[in-house]
Design a protein around this motif. Structure first.
Motif, PDB file in Angstrom:
ATOM      1  N   ALA A  12       0.842  -1.198   0.000  1.00  0.00           N
ATOM      2  CA  ALA A  12       0.000   0.000   0.000  1.00  0.00           C
ATOM      3  C   ALA A  12       0.873   1.242   0.000  1.00  0.00           C
ATOM      4  O   ALA A  12       0.592   2.226  -0.679  1.00  0.00           O
ATOM      5  CB  ALA A  12      -0.916  -0.004   1.219  1.00  0.00           C
ATOM      6  N   PHE A  13       1.947   1.165   0.741  1.00  0.00           N
ATOM      7  CA  PHE A  13       2.855   2.307   0.825  1.00  0.00           C
ATOM      8  C   PHE A  13       3.477   2.599  -0.533  1.00  0.00           C
ATOM      9  O   PHE A  13       3.464   3.742  -1.012  1.00  0.00           O
ATOM     10  CB  PHE A  13       3.955   2.030   1.851  1.00  0.00           C
ATOM     11  N   GLU A  23       2.475   1.701  -3.453  1.00  0.00           N
ATOM     12  CA  GLU A  23       1.478   2.110  -4.436  1.00  0.00           C
ATOM     13  C   GLU A  23       1.142   3.594  -4.302  1.00  0.00           C
ATOM     14  O   GLU A  23       1.002   4.308  -5.282  1.00  0.00           O
ATOM     15  CB  GLU A  23       0.229   1.261  -4.235  1.00  0.00           C
ATOM     16  N   ALA A  24       1.023   4.030  -3.037  1.00  0.00           N
ATOM     17  CA  ALA A  24       0.619   5.414  -2.821  1.00  0.00           C
ATOM     18  C   ALA A  24       1.763   6.387  -3.038  1.00  0.00           C
ATOM     19  O   ALA A  24       1.551   7.521  -3.456  1.00  0.00           O
ATOM     20  CB  ALA A  24       0.052   5.570  -1.405  1.00  0.00           C
ATOM     21  N   THR A  25       2.985   5.970  -2.746  1.00  0.00           N
ATOM     22  CA  THR A  25       4.100   6.926  -2.773  1.00  0.00           C
ATOM     23  C   THR A  25       5.062   6.695  -3.921  1.00  0.00           C
ATOM     24  O   THR A  25       5.864   7.575  -4.234  1.00  0.00           O
ATOM     25  CB  THR A  25       4.924   6.821  -1.470  1.00  0.00           C
ATOM     26  N   THR A  55       3.686  16.688   1.264  1.00  0.00           N
ATOM     27  CA  THR A  55       2.345  16.470   1.786  1.00  0.00           C
ATOM     28  C   THR A  55       2.030  17.403   2.944  1.00  0.00           C
ATOM     29  O   THR A  55       1.036  17.236   3.630  1.00  0.00           O
ATOM     30  CB  THR A  55       2.149  15.018   2.260  1.00  0.00           C
ATOM     31  N   PHE A  89       2.193   7.231   5.597  1.00  0.00           N
ATOM     32  CA  PHE A  89       1.162   6.209   5.511  1.00  0.00           C
ATOM     33  C   PHE A  89      -0.199   6.766   5.940  1.00  0.00           C
ATOM     34  O   PHE A  89      -1.202   6.604   5.242  1.00  0.00           O
ATOM     35  CB  PHE A  89       1.533   4.996   6.357  1.00  0.00           C
ATOM     36  N   LEU A 144      -1.321   9.362   3.213  1.00  0.00           N
ATOM     37  CA  LEU A 144      -1.580   8.982   1.826  1.00  0.00           C
ATOM     38  C   LEU A 144      -2.405   7.710   1.688  1.00  0.00           C
ATOM     39  O   LEU A 144      -2.992   7.471   0.648  1.00  0.00           O
ATOM     40  CB  LEU A 144      -0.255   8.803   1.074  1.00  0.00           C
ATOM     41  N   VAL A 145      -2.425   6.877   2.720  1.00  0.00           N
ATOM     42  CA  VAL A 145      -3.138   5.608   2.570  1.00  0.00           C
ATOM     43  C   VAL A 145      -4.416   5.567   3.414  1.00  0.00           C
ATOM     44  O   VAL A 145      -5.501   5.336   2.893  1.00  0.00           O
ATOM     45  CB  VAL A 145      -2.233   4.408   2.933  1.00  0.00           C
ATOM     46  N   GLU A 146      -4.285   5.842   4.702  1.00  0.00           N
ATOM     47  CA  GLU A 146      -5.421   5.620   5.610  1.00  0.00           C
ATOM     48  C   GLU A 146      -6.665   6.395   5.212  1.00  0.00           C
ATOM     49  O   GLU A 146      -7.770   5.866   5.233  1.00  0.00           O
ATOM     50  CB  GLU A 146      -5.034   5.993   7.047  1.00  0.00           C
ATOM     51  N   ARG A 205      -7.885   7.102   2.551  1.00  0.00           N
ATOM     52  CA  ARG A 205      -8.632   6.626   1.385  1.00  0.00           C
ATOM     53  C   ARG A 205      -9.444   5.381   1.671  1.00  0.00           C
ATOM     54  O   ARG A 205     -10.201   4.925   0.819  1.00  0.00           O
ATOM     55  CB  ARG A 205      -7.655   6.293   0.263  1.00  0.00           C
TER      56      ARG A 205
END
Length: 594
Positions: free
Chosen positions: A420-421, A423-425, A444, A462, A465-467, A469
């Motif tokens: 996930a990290f 993918e997002a970054t 950010t 994290f 950028l991830v949580e 969403r």
RNA sequence: GCGCCGUUAGCUCAAUUGGCAGAGCAACUGACUCUUAAUCAGUAGGUUCGGGGUUCGACUCCCUGACGGCGCACCA
């Protein structure tokens, strides 16, 4: 009643009657005669003669001065809003009439909801019986009902009045008729206000307009209220929904005077009813599966189990600093060492940090430890438990939260932290250069990125950028090991931890791992934390030697989790602020009083 | 901690460009014994969050403080 009162005006009740032509209403109200009444309650026992003082306004004896006057003068003062002065005068009049405005017990036959239901059942039974018979006789009534509640609305028609009374989850109309209640009851009617606690005894019937109503044969005052409650007016719209006009909505007042908020807003009572049920169902669910509920110290000589700053306090006899716990974790795992297998605790943790929509400094945590399990077992347990509790309490796992649909039904998505990290970054959390991570953090919006450690930056990115969403619940698992000083390393990938968090609606609901049970590794992890601490990280842990000693006695393989109960209740009730699921959230002190 | 917005009658809210501070509900007086946002007639209710300033005049503009909401930051 108190001693002779110098302020008490000569009783306005000349029992004389007006002329025969005087309207009945005026006669009644002159008889009610409650204006300007004052009765002093007297000095409570146990106050010595030399401790008494006199009210500068009225001269009567009093044990203390409230804003420079005795309580009676305080309530009667022009400083008070008129409704308060009026109510206080009515209270004195009630005492004159021999009515105790602060009554004692009242034996109900039904609460309001059940009185309503009992009547409907009786009605259905009569209609059923009348089916075969010729056209039914009298409409059904349910006699000898005794109910109590707070007056929510009052419509005075002169000779009679309709009112609604409310209790915890019910609401019922009562009909007060002067000719049924007699002189005493009629006098009482003239001294009632919205908010007063009353009880009536009588028969339940249906009015011509179809509303189930208690016809009061007797009326009792249970408690007089001195302050007007901020009731909104309720309209029943054409579609049957209740529309509340004005009402009580100022957030600060609602939190500070939660009693008024609860008394006036049934929706708020419902939120806390759900909250109570959630806690009960969590307990039941765990008890049924052999978990033992335990209580561990809230007051601790050394805090630990999470990365957070504590509240500190002081024990005088021990002459040492103490802390309010930030987590139950380290004590609960000691219990697993002690063969208690499966334990849980529902209690308050305290974290000395900011307050926002999802954080209250004092919050309720469910922590659970499960011997012979690993974090994957805990995932299964978590999704099953949360889904079951939602179904049990709310009847569904589907909710709308802040405008988005959420489904809590198992199974939940499983997302690798590093994937996930990346993918997002676009960066590999293991290999990316610290400068690149730092640069991204600045992009950010983290101006202070230079002061953060690599781990803190990973965590920040994290969350950022991830949580945010993730809406449907998801297990994010496999965090970097440095972020997880109490978790076991992942099998085959020791740079990651056997850890997961449940993210739902953009916030963290659960944090869990396979518990680290290697004492030497644990000591080293504590030591690494200690270093961070010395380098200025105020949330890093200290070495807990006793906890390491416990691990030396052998912690069996154990999975554990912590679940934010407040946040679960937010989800189930659709509240977007934690303050709306905490009865008395922390606020700054009030400046003055009113 | 930073930024924006807010604080007016017991409650919910108005108040034009800086020009007499208002309404609804609640309260009070009166009428009314099946009403239900009861209705009708009348009355009363204000430290406009606190302090300072500008002005002939401040709810309104400026400074400052308190409290709250939202966002950011901190933070599981």
């Amino acid at each position: 009643m108190g001693p002779a009162d110098p302020v008490l005006r000569p009783a306005a009740l000349q029992d004389g009657q007006g002329s025969p032509h005087e309207p009945r209403g005026r006669q009644r109200r002159r008889r009610a005669g409650w204006r300007d009444r004052r009765i002093h309650p007297g000095v409570p026992p146990g106050i010595r003669q030399d401790e008494r003082m006199n009210c500068p306004a009225c001269g009567s004896e009093t044990p203390g001065l409230r804003d420079g006057a005795c309580t009676v003068c305080w309530y009667a003062s022009k400083e008070r809003p008129k409704p308060v002065r009026d109510r206080f005068a009515k209270l004195a009049r009630l005492r004159e009439l021999g009515v105790d405005p602060y009554g004692h017990a009242f034996d109900r036959t039904h609460d309001l909801r059940r009185a309503f239901e009992a009547f409907e059942e009786a009605e259905a039974a009569v209609e059923g019986a009348a089916d075969g018979a010729a056209d039914g006789g009298d409409p059904p009534e349910l006699e000898g009902v005794r109910v109590a509640g707070r007056i929510l609305s009052y419509r005075d028609l002169g000779g009679s009045a309709f009112a609604h009374i409310g209790d915890r989850d019910g609401r019922l109309q009562i009909h007060l008729r002067r000719n049924l209640l007699g002189d005493e009851g009629a006098a009482l009617m003239d001294l009632l206000d919205l908010g007063d606690w009353v009880a009536v005894e009588g028969a339940v019937f249906r009015t011509r307009r179809g509303e189930v109503t208690v016809r009061a044969e007797s009326l009792h005052l249970l408690t007089k209220t001195l302050r007007p409650l901020p009731f909104g007016k309720e309209e029943v719209a054409d579609d049957g929904r209740r529309v509340v006009h004005s009402g009580f909505s100022d957030p600060a007042s609602r939190y500070r005077q939660r009693y008024a908020d609860l008394a006036v807003n049934p929706d708020v009572r419902e939120v806390f009813r759900v909250r109570g049920r959630v806690v009960t169902e969590l307990r039941r669910w765990l008890d049924e599966r052999g978990f033992l509920e335990v209580e561990t110290p809230v007051l601790q000589p050394l805090y630990g189990g999470a990365l957070a700053r504590p509240f500190s306090t002081y024990h005088h006899r021990l002459d040492r600093k103490m802390f309010l716990r930030i987590a139950d974790e380290l004590y609960l795992k000691r219990l697993i060492v002690g063969n208690l297998d499966r334990v849980y605790e529902i209690g308050h943790d305290f974290r000395n940090e900011g307050i926002d929509r999802t954080h209250n400094p004092e919050f309720t945590m469910l922590e659970l430890y499960f011997a012979f399990a690993d974090y994957e077992d805990v995932m299964e347990l978590t999704e099953t438990m949360v889904g079951d509790v939602a179904r049990e309490v709310m009847g569904t796992t589907r909710f709308e939260y802040d405008g988005t649909a959420v489904d809590l039904a198992a199974p939940w998505a499983r997302i690798r932290w590093d994937e996930a990290f990346s993918e997002a970054t676009g960066l590999d959390p293991r290999r990316a250069a610290a400068e690149d991570l730092r640069a991204l953090a600045k992009e950010t919006g983290r101006a202070d990125a230079d002061e953060l450690s690599r781990v803190q930056i990973l965590d920040t990115l994290f969350s950022e950028l991830v949580e945010g969403r993730i809406t449907d619940p998801a297990f994010v698992y496999g965090h970097p090991i440095e972020m997880s000083p109490l978790a076991k390393p992942k099998r085959g990938e020791p740079e990651f931890a056997e850890r997961f968090e449940v993210i739902v609606c953009g916030f963290e609901l659960v944090n869990a791992f396979s518990e680290l049970n290697d004492p030497a590794d644990q000591w080293n992890r504590f030591a690494a934390q200690q270093r961070l601490r010395e380098a200025g990280d105020r949330e890093a842990m200290e070495i807990d030697e006793d906890y390491v000693r416990a691990l030396e006695y052998g912690l069996p393989p154990t999975g554990g989790f912590g679940l934010g109960v407040d946040r679960l209740v937010m989800l189930l009730t659709g509240q977007t602020s934690i303050r709306d699921v905490v009865l008395f959230p922390i606020l700054r002190p009030e400046e003055g009083r009113s």
